[in-house]
Design a protein around this motif. Structure first.
Motif, short mmCIF file in Angstrom:
data_model
loop_
_atom_site.label_atom_id
_atom_site.label_comp_id
_atom_site.label_asym_id
_atom_site.label_seq_id
_atom_site.Cartn_x
_atom_site.Cartn_y
_atom_site.Cartn_z
N ALA A 98 0.80 -1.23 0.00
CA ALA A 98 0.00 0.00 0.00
C ALA A 98 0.83 1.27 0.00
O ALA A 98 0.27 2.37 0.00
CB ALA A 98 -0.96 0.00 1.19
N GLY A 99 2.16 1.18 0.08
CA GLY A 99 3.00 2.28 -0.34
C GLY A 99 3.36 3.36 0.65
O GLY A 99 3.83 4.42 0.24
N TYR A 100 3.21 3.14 1.96
CA TYR A 100 3.54 4.23 2.88
C TYR A 100 5.06 4.41 3.03
O TYR A 100 5.58 5.51 2.87
CB TYR A 100 2.88 4.01 4.24
CG TYR A 100 3.24 5.08 5.25
CD1 TYR A 100 2.95 6.41 4.99
CD2 TYR A 100 3.90 4.76 6.43
CE1 TYR A 100 3.30 7.41 5.91
CE2 TYR A 100 4.24 5.74 7.34
CZ TYR A 100 3.94 7.06 7.07
OH TYR A 100 4.29 8.03 7.96
N THR B 81 11.20 6.91 4.98
CA THR B 81 9.89 7.53 4.98
C THR B 81 9.57 8.05 3.58
O THR B 81 10.45 8.14 2.71
CB THR B 81 9.84 8.72 5.95
OG1 THR B 81 10.74 9.75 5.48
CG2 THR B 81 10.25 8.29 7.35
N TRP B 82 8.34 8.41 3.38
CA TRP B 82 7.95 8.99 2.09
C TRP B 82 8.68 10.30 1.84
O TRP B 82 8.98 10.64 0.68
CB TRP B 82 6.43 9.17 2.02
CG TRP B 82 5.88 10.19 2.98
CD1 TRP B 82 5.42 9.95 4.25
CD2 TRP B 82 5.75 11.59 2.76
NE1 TRP B 82 5.01 11.13 4.83
CE2 TRP B 82 5.18 12.14 3.94
CE3 TRP B 82 6.03 12.44 1.69
CZ2 TRP B 82 4.91 13.50 4.07
CZ3 TRP B 82 5.75 13.80 1.82
CH2 TRP B 82 5.20 14.32 3.01
N ALA C 288 3.66 11.42 -3.22
CA ALA C 288 4.85 10.91 -2.53
C ALA C 288 4.47 10.15 -1.27
O ALA C 288 5.09 9.14 -0.94
CB ALA C 288 5.79 12.07 -2.19
N HIS C 289 3.47 10.65 -0.56
CA HIS C 289 3.06 10.06 0.72
C HIS C 289 2.73 8.58 0.58
O HIS C 289 3.03 7.78 1.47
CB HIS C 289 1.84 10.82 1.25
CG HIS C 289 1.58 10.63 2.70
ND1 HIS C 289 1.04 9.48 3.22
CD2 HIS C 289 1.78 11.46 3.76
CE1 HIS C 289 0.92 9.61 4.53
NE2 HIS C 289 1.35 10.79 4.88
N TRP C 290 2.11 8.22 -0.54
CA TRP C 290 1.72 6.82 -0.77
C TRP C 290 2.53 6.19 -1.90
O TRP C 290 2.11 5.16 -2.45
CB TRP C 290 0.22 6.74 -1.06
CG TRP C 290 -0.62 7.37 0.00
CD1 TRP C 290 -1.46 8.44 -0.14
CD2 TRP C 290 -0.71 7.01 1.39
NE1 TRP C 290 -2.06 8.76 1.05
CE2 TRP C 290 -1.62 7.90 2.02
CE3 TRP C 290 -0.11 6.01 2.16
CZ2 TRP C 290 -1.95 7.82 3.36
CZ3 TRP C 290 -0.42 5.95 3.52
CH2 TRP C 290 -1.33 6.83 4.10
N HIS C 291 3.69 6.79 -2.25
CA HIS C 291 4.60 6.24 -3.26
C HIS C 291 3.86 5.86 -4.55
O HIS C 291 4.11 4.80 -5.14
CB HIS C 291 5.33 5.02 -2.70
CG HIS C 291 6.45 5.36 -1.77
ND1 HIS C 291 6.27 5.56 -0.42
CD2 HIS C 291 7.78 5.53 -1.98
CE1 HIS C 291 7.44 5.83 0.16
NE2 HIS C 291 8.37 5.84 -0.77
#
Length: 931
Positions: free
Chosen positions: A267-269, A277-278, A291-294
């Motif tokens: 889910a990309g965090y 971190t993102w 960016a937050h969730w890649h």
């Protein structure tokens, strides 16, 4: 479509705003129970509540309510049928229960989620007192933490689904010995926390990051991770089709999401291995939410609905018609921060569910609180409505639990008495009555199978499976004749669990006109007879809808390639080059075989003639064998710049020397591609490409090496050094800008606790506001300013603009100028009201958001960095207080210390008077700060 009925503004405001045709009442409230965190409903229609009275009592002020014997599980009941609970009883109070966040009531078992444990209480004799207690699972991180273990649900496949946040480490062993190990760089201090470590390997050889969903058999065997890399998803709702839904919190960046989860998804965090971190991975030009969730990384699940600021909590899907047929299928997602329960009608678009139609279903305010800030103390008591969960009763009524607090209690509570409410929502035009549910008869079990309460129908499925062939005709009748597809889906799952005859009965449904019925049948086959699914798979791959083909790509991911390769070829033919769920499913399903497929089917193609579909899939797979073709596409000036850029990006996710060399060559190009290649080299030098770029000099400037400072520091710490020598060393350190940071680090480490030294020189020459604030914290007095005085003053936004540019733009973005160390202030007036903004300026340490914690990082060369720690592990990324990002190997770090204060200077360090703050806040509250 629907939305809250906000009524005429002159009317008395309602308890809650609900859609036209529905009505709401307070069904139960304190003192029948306190601080509700999660709910479930039993076969008698009673509501079971987990209480979180002891939640974060280490952080709450003295005087708040405490349960000395542990938190409780409560049973609430409406005994006289008047639509309001009039009785409550304690089912269990247990010292192991410290702010439990999940409950499921299944027959005589009560399953409670409370980090570090999943506890099963069993009531053998039906007296509402547990007769036994079993620690079903243990080892989840996040004790007494809102990022810990959340609610469990028994899915239609007969397995438990548990979801946990990213407050690891999680080390959980199943009854068969299979062990989950999960971590990340997320670390927040609590009295119970241990260091969260990324890149841990579970017994299946995989690395799982952050929050995740596990699926496990009722006997505790067969644990598997079905999705991972969340921040803090509070609850997973599994509907009767087998779809998983979750909502996930953000880093105070207005990026909360509601997402449909695919099996096997990331889910990309965090970064791929959970060690960054993102913020550390954010690329130039990316929005914060991307960016937050890649969202621009291969292998990442599409994000779904990003709805902004919030604190998402409970989820449920309405599957019956009791509230009205228009609400059948409605997905509800509660958000305590926004004082709202969102509603979605999940619609299949392409091969997935993008959740594009978010509506306000229930709210305590007539205008969505999009400006929610978690620490903001609300004076408007309507905003004290903090929905922590939503669930459906046995009569189809909707229950909403209200935590009720001036702020969201995830970090602290302002309510000292533990107040809480349960609201009940019903249709206006009909009376809902509790059904009498009898699990001892076939008729009763079939009626319960259609019940709207999640675990009532789940228990009915268990009882019907026990009967086997005796109930085949009734289940087939539901499948063939019922108009509610959710009821049909439940019957499909039940039949599939009854052996070969049930499987054979379901096979014709693979051609059902309702694609979600086909989806359910596929999943039921995969769970109960995977060999039969394989028999049907090639035909489905040719004839199925995109939704079905996408699901097939996931379900065959563990199958032998010799048996599945032709099926995947058909699935790849159907990819349109743009559907993100389909692409990601092919990435998940073919992860171990993409290289083989590429060599057999793509490698012989002319790279210049790749279709968009092929280029997109190669990006998703990024196989090593594709490096020569990607290099050729990157260097081919006849291709569009976007095609060449995609080739560059794909190379950047291949962790091989040949890919690095191709990007190094591209770095010599003129223009945007050369600039991007240079950025990738600099970024990758200190993570996945570090071994290949040891001789490549990245344009990174570290603070000057100052070994003399380490000598002075050693002199201060040396027990054999006399008082005069210590004072001299302190004075010399205080004369040096980096030396003063060393002193601050020693202060943070408590070195000077028993020293009798004169520290007056430490602050004297410091001109850097962030550093001056830090030094004053340890060697002086923190200057306070009276907020009431500021709020009483007149304000001049024109003067405030000048002052904001002078004082705020060094760290914050304001319109088109400024830095990005702190939050963007351009639209801050849409996120905070004036008193809250004044508080944030006057008291910058009152509430430090996750990800904004300040650190002092000492390097082995004698330099010290003050800033935000953006990644940890083998590579450390620090965004310093002046806005410079330092990416460096961990072996260069001597020590690091998290600070109890933020980087943001206070008014005294910026030499701001009360009038200055009033003017700055007035300017920033304007809708357009560029004017």
């Amino acid at each position: 479509m629907f939305s809250c009925n906000t009524r005429n503004q002159q009317e008395e405001p309602p308890l809650l705003f609900v859609p036209e045709g529905l009505e709401v009442s307070v069904w139960a409230e304190s003192p029948l129970f306190f601080n509700p965190t999660n709910m479930d409903v039993d076969a008698k229609g009673r509501v079971w509540i987990t209480e979180g009275v002891n939640y974060r009592d280490f952080r709450n002020a003295d005087g708040h309510k405490v349960q000395d014997k542990g938190d409780r599980v409560m049973i609430l009941e409406d005994t006289n049928g008047d639509g309001k609970a009039d009785a409550s009883k304690v089912f269990v109070q247990d010292t192991l229960l410290r702010s439990p966040l999940g409950i499921a009531v299944l027959g005589n078992q009560v399953v409670v989620s409370c980090s570090p444990n999943v506890i099963i209480y069993t009531d053998e004799d039906g007296d509402d007192i547990p007769d036994s207690k079993e620690i079903f699972l243990t080892g989840f991180g996040g004790k007494d933490h809102d990022h810990g273990l959340h609610a469990g649900q028994l899915g239609p496949d007969g397995k438990w689904y548990f979801i946990t946040g990213n407050a690891g480490p999680h080390k959980v062993e199943g009854k068969d010995g299979w062990t989950l190990r999960s971590g990340s760089v997320y670390n927040e201090f609590t009295p119970y926390s241990t260091e969260n470590v990324p890149s841990q390997i579970s017994d299946d050889g995989e690395i799982y990051n952050g929050g995740l969903v596990i699926r496990i058999n009722p006997d505790g065997t067969g644990m598997e991770v079905v999705s991972h890399n969340f921040r803090n998803a509070f609850e997973v709702a599994v509907d009767s089709y087998g779809n998983m839904w979750q909502s996930d919190n953000d880093d105070q960046t207005a990026s909360c999401r509601t997402t449909w989860l695919m099996e096997g998804s990331n889910a990309g965090y965090f970064s791929e291995k959970g060690n960054r971190t993102w913020q550390a991975d954010r690329r130039p030009g990316q929005t914060i939410a991307e960016a937050h969730w890649h969202q621009h990384d291969p292998g990442i699940l599409p994000v779904g609905d990003v709805y902004g600021a919030g604190s998402p909590t409970g989820m449920v899907r309405i599957e019956g018609d009791e509230l009205g047929e228009q609400y059948r299928g409605l997905l509800l997602s509660a958000d305590a921060g926004r004082n709202i329960v969102f509603g979605y009608n999940p619609e299949v678009i392409g091969s997935g569910y993008p959740l594009q139609d978010r509506q306000a279903f229930v709210s305590s305010v007539d205008k969505d609180n999009t400006s929610y800030i978690w620490h903001q103390v609300e004076e408007d008591t309507r905003k004290w409505f903090r929905p922590s969960d939503a669930t459906v009763g046995t009569d189809g009524s909707l229950f909403i639990a209200d935590w009720y607090d001036p702020i969201v209690g995830g970090h602290q509570m302002r309510d000292t008495v533990g107040e809480g409410k349960i609201y009940r929502i019903v249709p206006k035009d009909k009376k809902l009555t509790l059904p009498k549910i009898d699990f001892t008869t076939t008729e009763g079990q079939l009626a319960a199978l259609k019940n709207p309460a999640v675990h009532v129908r789940a228990f009915a499925m268990q009882k019907l499976k026990e009967q086997g062939a005796a109930v085949f005709p009734q289940l087939v009748n539901i499948i063939q004749n019922d108009s509610n597809p959710f009821f049909r889906a439940r019957a499909i799952w039940t039949l599939a669990g009854m052996g070969a005859e049930g499987i054979n009965s379901n096979l014709p449904l693979l051609k059902d006109p309702n694609q979600e019925i086909v989806l359910t049948t596929l999943r039921a086959l995969s769970a109960n007879a995977p060999e039969r699914l394989l028999d049907e798979a090639l035909r489905i791959a040719k004839e199925g809808s995109p939704l079905i083909k996408r699901e097939l790509a996931l379900l065959l991911r563990e199958e032998d390639w010799g048996k599945s390769s032709e099926i995947y070829k058909e699935l790849i033919k159907a990819y349109d080059g743009t559907d993100p769920w389909y692409r990601n499913a092919l990435g998940i399903g073919m992860r171990d075989n993409a290289e083989t497929y590429y060599l057999a089917n793509v490698a012989t193609m002319d790279p210049a003639k790749w279709s968009p579909q092929i280029a997109s899939l190669v990006w998703e797979w990024h196989p090593k064998a594709a490096i020569p073709a990607l290099k050729a596409r990157l260097e081919n000036e006849n291709l569009e710049i976007e095609e060449r850029d995609l080739a560059l990006e794909t190379l950047a996710f291949i962790f091989e020397k040949e890919a690095v060399e191709a990007v190094k060559t591209a770095a010599d190009m003129e223009g945007v591609l050369g600039e991007k290649a240079q950025w990738w080299l600099q970024f990758r030098k200190y993570n996945e490409w570090s071994a290949f770029l040891q001789d490549w000099e990245a344009p990174i400037v570290l603070p000057d090496a100052q070994p003399n400072l380490l000598a002075l520091k050693g002199q201060l710490k040396d027990s054999l050094t006399n008082q005069e020598q210590k004072q001299l060393a302190l004075t010399q350190l205080a004369e040096n800008p980096s030396g003063r940071l060393h002193l601050a680090l020693m202060g943070a480490e408590g070195v000077f606790k028993n020293y009798n030294l004169d520290f007056s020189a430490v602050n004297k020459d410091e001109k850097r506001p962030s550093v001056l604030k830090l030094l004053r914290h340890y060697f002086g007095e923190d200057a306070a300013i009276v907020e009431e005085e500021i709020l009483s003053l007149g304000k001049d936004p024109v003067a405030g603009k000048v002052k904001a540019i002078q004082n705020c733009a060094a760290c914050h973005r304001i319109a088109s100028s400024g830095n990005e160390i702190g939050p963007d202030l351009s639209q801050i007036g849409q996120k905070m009201d004036y008193p809250t903004l004044v508080n944030a300026i006057a008291q910058p340490d009152a509430a430090i958001g996750f990800g904004s914690e300040a650190y002092l990082i000492a390097l082995k060369n004698g330099a010290v960095l003050l800033g935000l720690l953006q990644s940890s592990g083998p590579v450390v990324t620090v965004l310093d207080f002046q806005g410079q990002r330092h990416v460096l190997p961990a072996e260069l770090v001597l020590t690091r210390k998290q600070l109890p204060i933020s980087l943001m200077p206070g008014p005294s360090e910026m030499q701001l008077k009360a009038q200055d703050i009033a003017d700055i806040a007035a300017f920033l509250m304007q809708n357009n700060t560029s004017n």
